[in-house]
Design a protein around this motif. Structure first.
Motif, PDB file in Angstrom:
ATOM      1  N   ALA A 165     -62.804  -6.208  -5.444  1.00 48.87           N
ATOM      2  CA  ALA A 165     -64.002  -5.375  -5.612  1.00 48.87           C
ATOM      3  C   ALA A 165     -65.028  -6.074  -6.502  1.00 48.87           C
ATOM      4  O   ALA A 165     -66.237  -5.915  -6.315  1.00 48.87           O
ATOM      5  CB  ALA A 165     -63.624  -4.024  -6.214  1.00 48.87           C
TER       6      ALA A 165
ATOM      7  N   GLN B 280     -63.304   4.999  -5.535  1.00 49.44           N
ATOM      8  CA  GLN B 280     -64.036   4.476  -4.384  1.00 49.44           C
ATOM      9  C   GLN B 280     -63.423   4.823  -3.034  1.00 49.44           C
ATOM     10  O   GLN B 280     -64.152   5.043  -2.080  1.00 49.44           O
ATOM     11  CB  GLN B 280     -64.193   2.960  -4.518  1.00 49.44           C
ATOM     12  CG  GLN B 280     -62.942   2.172  -4.858  1.00 49.44           C
ATOM     13  CD  GLN B 280     -61.983   1.974  -3.719  1.00 49.44           C
ATOM     14  OE1 GLN B 280     -62.394   1.958  -2.565  1.00 49.44           O
ATOM     15  NE2 GLN B 280     -60.692   1.810  -4.015  1.00 49.44           N
ATOM     16  N   ASP B 281     -62.072   4.881  -2.953  1.00 48.96           N
ATOM     17  CA  ASP B 281     -61.465   5.088  -1.634  1.00 48.96           C
ATOM     18  C   ASP B 281     -61.698   6.519  -1.140  1.00 48.96           C
ATOM     19  O   ASP B 281     -61.584   6.789   0.042  1.00 48.96           O
ATOM     20  CB  ASP B 281     -59.967   4.737  -1.631  1.00 48.96           C
ATOM     21  CG  ASP B 281     -59.190   5.439  -2.723  1.00 48.96           C
ATOM     22  OD1 ASP B 281     -59.781   5.697  -3.792  1.00 48.96           O
ATOM     23  OD2 ASP B 281     -58.007   5.718  -2.518  1.00 48.96           O
TER      24      ASP B 281
ATOM     25  N   ARG C 232     -66.333   6.889  -2.044  1.00 53.40           N
ATOM     26  CA  ARG C 232     -67.167   5.862  -1.438  1.00 53.40           C
ATOM     27  C   ARG C 232     -68.443   5.628  -2.253  1.00 53.40           C
ATOM     28  O   ARG C 232     -68.349   5.364  -3.445  1.00 53.40           O
ATOM     29  CB  ARG C 232     -67.386   6.172   0.043  1.00 53.40           C
ATOM     30  CG  ARG C 232     -66.011   6.248   0.756  1.00 53.40           C
ATOM     31  CD  ARG C 232     -66.077   6.605   2.187  1.00 53.40           C
ATOM     32  NE  ARG C 232     -66.449   5.465   3.038  1.00 53.40           N
ATOM     33  CZ  ARG C 232     -65.617   4.544   3.486  1.00 53.40           C
ATOM     34  NH1 ARG C 232     -64.338   4.549   3.123  1.00 53.40           N
ATOM     35  NH2 ARG C 232     -66.031   3.581   4.277  1.00 53.40           N
ATOM     36  N   GLU C 233     -69.640   5.739  -1.669  1.00 48.61           N
ATOM     37  CA  GLU C 233     -70.829   5.331  -2.443  1.00 48.61           C
ATOM     38  C   GLU C 233     -71.121   6.248  -3.628  1.00 48.61           C
ATOM     39  O   GLU C 233     -71.936   5.919  -4.482  1.00 48.61           O
ATOM     40  CB  GLU C 233     -72.069   5.165  -1.551  1.00 48.61           C
ATOM     41  CG  GLU C 233     -72.670   6.443  -1.003  1.00 48.61           C
ATOM     42  CD  GLU C 233     -72.127   6.806   0.369  1.00 48.61           C
ATOM     43  OE1 GLU C 233     -70.994   6.384   0.697  1.00 48.61           O
ATOM     44  OE2 GLU C 233     -72.826   7.505   1.124  1.00 48.61           O
TER      45      GLU C 233
ATOM     46  N   SER D 107     -67.308   4.004  -9.818  1.00 46.81           N
ATOM     47  CA  SER D 107     -67.298   2.546  -9.864  1.00 46.81           C
ATOM     48  C   SER D 107     -66.662   2.066  -8.576  1.00 46.81           C
ATOM     49  O   SER D 107     -66.053   2.848  -7.851  1.00 46.81           O
ATOM     50  CB  SER D 107     -66.470   2.079 -11.067  1.00 46.81           C
ATOM     51  OG  SER D 107     -66.211   0.697 -10.982  1.00 46.81           O
ATOM     52  N   ASN D 108     -66.764   0.773  -8.288  1.00 48.15           N
ATOM     53  CA  ASN D 108     -66.063   0.258  -7.104  1.00 48.15           C
ATOM     54  C   ASN D 108     -64.657  -0.207  -7.462  1.00 48.15           C
ATOM     55  O   ASN D 108     -63.931  -0.731  -6.634  1.00 48.15           O
ATOM     56  CB  ASN D 108     -66.860  -0.883  -6.458  1.00 48.15           C
ATOM     57  CG  ASN D 108     -66.783  -2.176  -7.243  1.00 48.15           C
ATOM     58  OD1 ASN D 108     -66.386  -2.207  -8.414  1.00 48.15           O
ATOM     59  ND2 ASN D 108     -67.172  -3.263  -6.611  1.00 48.15           N
ATOM     60  N   ILE D 109     -64.263  -0.023  -8.705  1.00 50.74           N
ATOM     61  CA  ILE D 109     -63.029  -0.631  -9.188  1.00 50.74           C
ATOM     62  C   ILE D 109     -61.817  -0.092  -8.438  1.00 50.74           C
ATOM     63  O   ILE D 109     -61.705   1.099  -8.201  1.00 50.74           O
ATOM     64  CB  ILE D 109     -62.901  -0.424 -10.711  1.00 50.74           C
ATOM     65  CG1 ILE D 109     -61.853  -1.347 -11.296  1.00 50.74           C
ATOM     66  CG2 ILE D 109     -62.587   1.028 -11.045  1.00 50.74           C
ATOM     67  CD1 ILE D 109     -61.988  -1.499 -12.801  1.00 50.74           C
ATOM     68  N   CYS D 110     -60.929  -0.988  -7.991  1.00 49.69           N
ATOM     69  CA  CYS D 110     -59.675  -0.497  -7.430  1.00 49.69           C
ATOM     70  C   CYS D 110     -58.497  -1.314  -7.925  1.00 49.69           C
ATOM     71  O   CYS D 110     -57.364  -1.052  -7.580  1.00 49.69           O
ATOM     72  CB  CYS D 110     -59.710  -0.405  -5.912  1.00 49.69           C
ATOM     73  SG  CYS D 110     -59.848  -1.917  -5.032  1.00 49.69           S
TER      74      CYS D 110
ATOM     75  N   GLY E  78     -63.355   1.649   1.055  1.00 52.47           N
ATOM     76  CA  GLY E  78     -64.209   2.450   0.173  1.00 52.47           C
ATOM     77  C   GLY E  78     -64.955   1.614  -0.841  1.00 52.47           C
ATOM     78  O   GLY E  78     -66.017   2.004  -1.331  1.00 52.47           O
TER      79      GLY E  78
ATOM     80  N   ALA F 107     -68.739   7.108  -5.815  1.00 56.36           N
ATOM     81  CA  ALA F 107     -67.677   6.879  -6.790  1.00 56.36           C
ATOM     82  C   ALA F 107     -68.261   6.483  -8.143  1.00 56.36           C
ATOM     83  O   ALA F 107     -69.399   6.020  -8.234  1.00 56.36           O
ATOM     84  CB  ALA F 107     -66.749   5.777  -6.288  1.00 56.36           C
TER      85      ALA F 107
ATOM     86  N   PRO G 180     -69.003   0.662   0.284  1.00 58.48           N
ATOM     87  CA  PRO G 180     -70.119   1.526  -0.138  1.00 58.48           C
ATOM     88  C   PRO G 180     -70.205   1.684  -1.658  1.00 58.48           C
ATOM     89  O   PRO G 180     -71.324   1.741  -2.206  1.00 58.48           O
ATOM     90  CB  PRO G 180     -69.813   2.868   0.545  1.00 58.48           C
ATOM     91  CG  PRO G 180     -68.405   2.799   1.009  1.00 58.48           C
ATOM     92  CD  PRO G 180     -68.086   1.361   1.201  1.00 58.48           C
ATOM     93  N   ALA G 181     -69.081   1.749  -2.348  1.00 59.45           N
ATOM     94  CA  ALA G 181     -69.116   1.912  -3.807  1.00 59.45           C
ATOM     95  C   ALA G 181     -69.774   0.696  -4.466  1.00 59.45           C
ATOM     96  O   ALA G 181     -70.559   0.823  -5.399  1.00 59.45           O
ATOM     97  CB  ALA G 181     -67.708   2.118  -4.355  1.00 59.45           C
TER      98      ALA G 181
ATOM     99  N   ALA H 156     -73.548   0.797  -3.977  1.00 60.51           N
ATOM    100  CA  ALA H 156     -74.183   1.749  -4.892  1.00 60.51           C
ATOM    101  C   ALA H 156     -74.296   1.164  -6.295  1.00 60.51           C
ATOM    102  O   ALA H 156     -75.291   1.348  -6.984  1.00 60.51           O
ATOM    103  CB  ALA H 156     -73.387   3.051  -4.909  1.00 60.51           C
ATOM    104  N   MET H 157     -73.272   0.410  -6.723  1.00 60.70           N
ATOM    105  CA  MET H 157     -73.302  -0.179  -8.071  1.00 60.70           C
ATOM    106  C   MET H 157     -74.437  -1.185  -8.254  1.00 60.70           C
ATOM    107  O   MET H 157     -74.911  -1.412  -9.354  1.00 60.70           O
ATOM    108  CB  MET H 157     -71.988  -0.909  -8.361  1.00 60.70           C
ATOM    109  CG  MET H 157     -70.936  -0.053  -9.020  1.00 60.70           C
ATOM    110  SD  MET H 157     -69.397  -0.987  -9.175  1.00 60.70           S
ATOM    111  CE  MET H 157     -69.652  -1.928 -10.662  1.00 60.70           C
TER     112      MET H 157
END
Lengths: 503, 452
Positions: free
Chosen positions: A147, B313-314, B317-318, B322-325, A180, B320, A183-184, A187-188
């Motif tokens: 990510a 995020q999962d 999605r947009e 953060s995008n961190i996973c 996921g 969330a 898209p996340a 947005a960041m």
């Protein structure tokens, strides 16, 4: 609320294992530290804290506690782990030894570069290898996870358009089958997501893609093979359409285990991508990290890579090795973390590639894809396959049946635990109902695949004959199904009382 | 093909079950023009050959096993009890995935829950997450949390110049498109100067404790000032210092972040490390990244599970947080084992040893004719030495002739701090090493003759 953040009163059975704080006794010590060999300085009493709420346990208390905890885990070292999109392949033991060599483990990241030439040579070489494997012009090893690599890539696309005087390119196209994180991530970076649908084959809908492509598109993120486990039928057209409107192509490299020596993203026309070294190149997942997500770019985006990256300061000559250094790419998006990446993971991936070479990496992908297609072929009469075609290194099937009412993919997953397997990924991709995403990896033998297939076939029968077996599963794990709703509602995140001074 | 177990018979049977002739037939969907490129990589090596090659690269580095090291600046050579590596090498821990299936992951889940609890105890906070990539990204995520908390209505972040330069750089990289603005760190701003910058657009004020120069700033009244402005106070901390000094909770912090590397994690040329993140419980739902919570299983047995999942995020999605996973799960385990085995008494002792040795070293160096130590504020295990010559020249001499890895040259990040060296002293530095360093600084032309 009470100061004791605990729900222990809700538990009616003794815990599997006490908390470390509930072990030991006041005054017990776990480590011997030396006496001070210098005169003791006076402590600034007004700055010193009074209490320190940490355990008081012996070394053996610690060892037994954590070894017992470890035994409640499922892992690659204990069994088959067909978790789709995660590439749970065997993690070679040699990697662990190499990353722990004192010359690596005890090197400080701020040492003068002339004193860490071995580390820099490794980084430089790994950058070159990852560039070669992807068909890209250059690589930055800085991102600490997939990510994080995505974040780098989209920031690079954003910076590229701004540098070209096109700051109005603010939209990133993402298929509805995407991870996921896509898209996340978008947005960041402050950009907008445009989601587009997939067609009946699981491919990107080309007409829809043409419709959304205009002068506001910054780029498109896709996974190859896609998250449904299939190679897009018209990848060349997708790339041409997006490039045609001035957008750039990002490849999510989560599925690179299906691509090694099969196709190079750079040759397919991608501008930037990330790797997951913890998937494709066998570095361990560690129970949720650390990962490593190097980002690779073509000539166009090369100046925007995050940094610093390893470079050659002075070329070598004959027996004299080059002098390696570190530098920031010209128009870099900047630093994404302190220092240069998860170096220990780089050592492991470097070692792995060294053991394989080009033909070995191609064989990795061939056998990963062989295993996935073999399992798919053997399950297709018992599980609905939304896409009837050869898959990549993973495939999606549906965990429900019209003649097994009330049975869901989650039940299939939990029942697999009773047969000693880790479940596949559940409910992803989102566009397949009751999805079970299965990825066996190349390191599993035919016997292991067969045993998993037998369990899946048995469960498909049980779903119809004795569905309660599935609903009540798992029966054989250290704990039964856990109450996730209660966890989120009561929110007990810490087992210690809040210190008195905080009241 | 060491790790591929297939025999010819296996391949034949499997291809037959699939209904294709050869392995290459599995890739018909890949465009023919780009299918099966040559990979120009070195020929594969056997296991012993690879071990020699990689071992040779490692051996060519200068590293702390053979040298006295006084370099810190955010990464430290602390003692690592043997037990940690033995626990980390349990395959059940390091070859497991993220604990999405709690029934098969109670080991990881309970260990991370214990880690969260210890980080709360250490920082005086009420909620900690399962970790971020490193201290710098933890700070960036703290800014993300502040942005979410104020829903974009407050966009100013005041950074103290004493926050690690790389952390400040990373926060800026993260937020280049988010609309957050960073101020305060371009000159010599003091804590009172930073307080003067507070206004109703300020989302967060960030101070380092101790600061990058090893000093404990006077931040007694800071929290009140920040809270009066309606903003959040974030402290960047050294976890070893918290074994000795007042907790950030006691000082009124809202968010505490930092680098967990000193808690039993090797320096490893910059990573993998551990970004810890703790806050007040009222902000828990805005934390990015994984959080483990306690619950019960269906039989009524205590169990642990990843909670507040809908922020992630999962699912979101947009939208969330953060995008961190990925977190740094195994590194959080290392810190958990470290804090367990060190315990209440050990961590305090390590911090005191650092304090005593650093003060001894500072006193000895300050007594040298051409050197002066900044003693204007209390300090912990690092201090600033003004040297008579450029730091790089001194370090070259120390390494070449005395077997010492010298301190950090501050002018790299602070141009006004010419010839200033940041010296770090930990419990691993013996008095003999410190005396040798002092001797080497005293005699710039002498050679100890015991360089390695």
């Amino acid at each position: 609320m009470t100061d004791e953040q605990t729900t222990q009163s809700n538990a009616t059975l003794p815990p599997l294992e006490p908390l470390i704080y509930d072990l030991g006794a006041p005054g017990r010590k776990g480590v011997n530290l030396p006496d001070s060999d210098v005169p003791e300085a006076r402590l600034p009493e007004h700055l010193v804290r009074t209490g320190l709420d940490l355990p008081e346990v012996s070394e053996m208390d610690v060892v037994r506690h954590f070894v017992r905890l470890s035994q409640f885990n499922y892992s690659i070292d204990t069994g088959f782990y067909p978790l789709g999109s995660c590439t749970m392949k065997y993690n070679p033991k040699l990697n662990e030894d190499m990353a722990r060599l004192p010359g690596f483990a005890l090197a400080h990241p701020l040492q003068d570069t002339t004193t860490v030439q071995g580390a820099l040579a490794l980084m430089y070489t790994l950058q070159a290898w990852l560039a070669e494997i992807s068909g890209m012009a250059g690589v930055s090893l800085q991102p600490a996870a997939g990510a994080h690599g995505e974040f780098a890539g989209i920031l690079m696309i954003r910076a590229y358009h701004i540098a070209n005087g096109e700051p109005n390119r603010t939209r990133i196209i993402v298929p509805d089958s995407a991870h996921g994180t896509n898209p996340a991530t978008t947005a960041m970076t402050g950009l907008d997501v445009v989601e587009i649908t997939s067609d009946n084959n699981g491919d990107v809908d080309l007409d829809r893609l043409r419709e959304v492509c205009d002068e506001t598109v910054a780029g498109m993120m896709i996974t190859v093979p896609n998250t449904l486990g299939v190679f897009e039928g018209h990848i060349n057209e997708i790339v041409d359409i997006v490039h045609g409107c001035g957008g750039l192509m990002y490849m999510d490299g989560a599925n690179m285990n299906a691509m090694l020596g099969i196709a190079k993203p750079g040759e397919l026309g991608f501008d930037v991508m990330h790797y997951n070294l913890h998937k494709t190149f066998s570095t361990p997942h560690g129970g949720g990290g650390p990962g490593s997500g190097p980002v690779a770019a073509n000539e166009k985006l090369l100046p925007f890579l995050p940094g610093p990256v390893a470079t050659i300061e002075e070329e070598g000559d004959g027996d004299i090795p080059p002098l390696y250094g570190l530098s920031m790419p010209e128009q870099s998006i900047g630093r994404l973390k302190a220092f240069y990446g998860n170096f220990g993971m780089l050592v492991r991936a470097f070692t792995y590639i060294m053991l394989h070479g080009g033909p070995g990496l191609k064989a990795v992908t061939q056998h990963a894809v062989l295993n996935a297609n073999y399992i798919r072929a053997r399950l297709k009469d018992s599980y609905t396959m939304p896409f009837e075609r050869i898959c990549g290194h993973e495939f999606v099937c549906e965990g429900h049946w019209t003649d097994a009412e009330g049975v869901h993919a989650l039940d299939v997953s939990k029942r697999l635990m009773d047969y000693g397997f880790h479940p596949p990924t559940n409910y992803f991709p989102l566009i397949v109902p009751e999805a079970l995403l299965i990825e066996p990896t190349e390191t599993e033998s035919k016997e292991a695949c067969d045993a998993f297939i037998e369990a899946m076939l048995t469960i498909a029968k049980e779903a119809k004959d004795n569905p309660d077996l599935l609903h009540e599963a798992p029966h054989k794990t250290p704990v039964g199904r856990v109450d996730e709703v209660r966890a989120a509602k009561e929110l007990v995140l810490c087992c210690r009382p809040i210190p008195a001074v905080e009241k | 093909m060491t790790y591929i177990p297939h025999t010819d018979a296996d391949r034949e049977a499997m291809l037959k079950a699939i209904g294709v002739e050869s392995l290459d037939d599995l890739f018909d969907a890949v465009p023919t023009g780009q299918r099966f490129p040559r990979l120009d990589l070195p020929a594969p090596l056997s296991e012993p050959e690879a071990a020699w090659e990689v071992g040779g690269l490692a051996a060519s580095n200068v590293a702390a096993q053979d040298y006295a090291i006084f370099l810190g600046a955010g990464v430290y050579n602390h003692f690592i009890p043997s037990v940690i590596n033995h626990i980390l090498l349990r395959g059940e821990f390091y070859t497991a995935y993220t604990p999405y299936q709690p029934e098969m992951s109670q080991g990881t889940l309970q260990a991370i829950y214990e880690y969260q609890s210890m980080m709360c105890a250490l920082t005086g906070m009420e909620a900690a997450n399962a970790s971020h990539y490193d201290g710098a990204t933890s700070l960036a995520e703290a800014v993300t949390m502040a942005r979410a908390h104020f829903r974009g209505k407050r966009s100013k972040v005041i950074l103290c110049p004493g926050v690690h330069p790389q952390y400040r750089a990373v926060a800026r990289t993260y937020h280049q498109g988010s609309g957050m603005q960073f101020v305060g760190d371009k000159g010599n701003a003091t804590i009172p100067d930073l307080i003067d910058m507070l206004d109703d657009s300020t989302a967060m004020l960030v101070v380092s404790y101790p600061n990058f120069f090893g000093q404990i700033d006077d931040i007694g009244g800071l929290a009140t000032a920040v809270h009066n402005a309606g903003a959040l106070l974030c402290l960047v901390v050294d976890p070893i210092a918290l074994g000795l000094f007042k907790s950030p909770g006691e000082l009124g912090a809202d968010v505490v972040v930092g680098e967990g590397q000193p808690l039993g994690i090797p320096m490893s040329y910059g990573g993998p490390y551990l970004g810890f993140f703790a806050t007040r419980k009222k902000y828990a739902r805005q934390i990015a990244g994984r959080i483990i919570g306690e619950t019960v299983d269906k039989h009524g047995r205590r169990a642990y599970v990843m909670t507040l999942r809908p922020r992630e995020q999962d699912i979101r999605r947009e939208k969330a947080t953060s995008n961190i996973c990925t977190n740094q799960g195994l590194m959080a385990l290392a810190a958990c084992v470290y804090l367990s085995v060190m315990g209440k008494h050990g961590l305090r002792r390590v911090a005191e040893l650092c304090y005593h040795k650093a003060h001894y070293a500072a006193e000895q160096i300050n007594a040298l004719e051409d050197y002066s130590v900044d003693t204007s504020k209390p300090f912990f295990k690092e201090f600033v030495v003004t040297c008579p010559r450029p730091v790089s020249a001194i370090n070259e001499h120390l390494l070449e002739h005395w077997g010492i890895i010298g301190g950090y040259g501050l002018s790299q990040d602070y141009p006004q701090r010419e010839n200033q060296m940041l010296v770090a002293v930990t419990e691993m530095n013996t008095r003999d090493e410190i005396d040798t360093l002092v001797e080497a600084l005293r005699n710039p032309d002498a050679h100890a003759g015991h360089a390695h």
